[in-house]
Design an enzyme around this catalytic site. Structure first.
Site, PDB file in Angstrom:
ATOM      1  N   LYS A   1       0.407   5.548  -3.786  1.00 34.07           N
ATOM      2  CA  LYS A   1       1.090   5.426  -3.271  1.00 34.07           C
ATOM      3  C   LYS A   1       2.612   4.134  -3.423  1.00 34.07           C
ATOM      4  O   LYS A   1       3.022   4.316  -3.842  1.00 34.07           O
ATOM      5  CB  LYS A   1       1.557   6.010  -1.933  1.00 34.07           C
ATOM      6  CG  LYS A   1       2.978   6.561  -1.309  1.00 34.07           C
ATOM      7  CD  LYS A   1       2.850   7.131  -0.383  1.00 34.07           C
ATOM      8  CE  LYS A   1       2.800   5.586   0.715  1.00 34.07           C
ATOM      9  NZ  LYS A   1       3.423   6.432   1.903  1.00 34.07           N
TER      10      LYS A   1
ATOM     11  N   ASP B   1       4.835  10.823  -0.050  1.00 28.92           N
ATOM     12  CA  ASP B   1       4.710  10.769   0.985  1.00 28.92           C
ATOM     13  C   ASP B   1       4.296  11.812   1.541  1.00 28.92           C
ATOM     14  O   ASP B   1       5.100  13.127   1.267  1.00 28.92           O
ATOM     15  CB  ASP B   1       5.414   9.889   1.398  1.00 28.92           C
ATOM     16  CG  ASP B   1       7.090   9.831   2.099  1.00 28.92           C
ATOM     17  OD1 ASP B   1       7.471  11.268   0.643  1.00 28.92           O
ATOM     18  OD2 ASP B   1       8.172   9.394   2.680  1.00 28.92           O
TER      19      ASP B   1
END
Length: 216
Positions: free
Chosen positions: A120, A138
């Site tokens: 991420k 997220d």
């Protein structure tokens, strides 16, 4: 949500916010990298408060190493998990200096090899700094993608892959920022602001709720 609805979804988000970007405050690729490492399980507001004090003192790998781990902790102790984050940041600075001439790498393999940098974080840096068409998923984006029907998936990677596949090409570069902001401020976890939402008529969940209410 079908292809035409997805195109309309992003067209509206673009019209409302033509130049979206991260809410993390940074002046260089290195500053963004450190801010994203700090932002795991923390708010952007909290990270910005800490980096506002840290970056005037140390905003390069060399200067952060000069601070040392205890000096760095003093600047980031308001952020969750600051002990492990400080250790990872010190190690990352060492790798950047020894392997990358103190520069942030522009590819996933080298980014993910840095301590404290997962998929991420790498995606945020690749998209925001290097303008690569990747998607950092997220909690906000995961929730919004499943709730709206934009990209349903059981885990983060499944949603990421579907978003990359399903997002119309013209919107792919900025999609991550539009989705995170929409999830943060409109399509919130506990009480989504469906009445204020500019894409509610395209949303699976909202349409389902509307049908249920009509049936009653």
């Amino acid at each position: 949500m079908n292809r035409a609805q997805r195109a309309a979804f992003f067209a509206r988000l673009q019209a409302a916010n033509p130049n979206p970007t991260t809410e993390l405050i940074y002046q260089s690729p290195f500053e963004l990298l450190i801010a994203v490492i700090l932002s795991a399980q923390a708010t952007d507001v909290g990270v910005n408060k800490a980096t506002a004090k840290l970056y005037p003192v140390a905003n390069t790998p060399e200067h952060i190493l000069d601070l040392g781990i205890d000096g760095l902790k003093q600047h980031i102790k308001t952020i969750g998990l600051f002990n492990s984050k400080a250790e990872n940041i010190i190690k990352t600075c060492q790798v950047l200096i020894s392997k990358h001439d103190s520069q942030v790498p522009d590819n996933r393999v080298e980014l993910e090899a840095l301590p404290g940098v997962g998929r991420k974080t790498a995606n945020v840096v690749l998209n925001t700094i290097f303008r690569q068409p990747v998607m950092a998923v997220d909690t906000h984006i995961f929730r919004l993608s499943n709730r709206t029907g934009l990209a349903k998936g059981k885990n983060v990677r499944e949603v990421e892959d579907k978003l990359i596949k399903n997002t119309p090409k013209p919107y792919l570069l900025d999609a991550h920022h539009w989705l995170i902001l929409h999830g943060r401020y409109v399509c919130t976890a506990r009480k989504p602001k469906c009445g204020e939402c500019i894409v509610n008529d395209l949303c699976d969940d909202f349409r389902h709720q509307s049908k249920m209410m009509t049936a009653h």
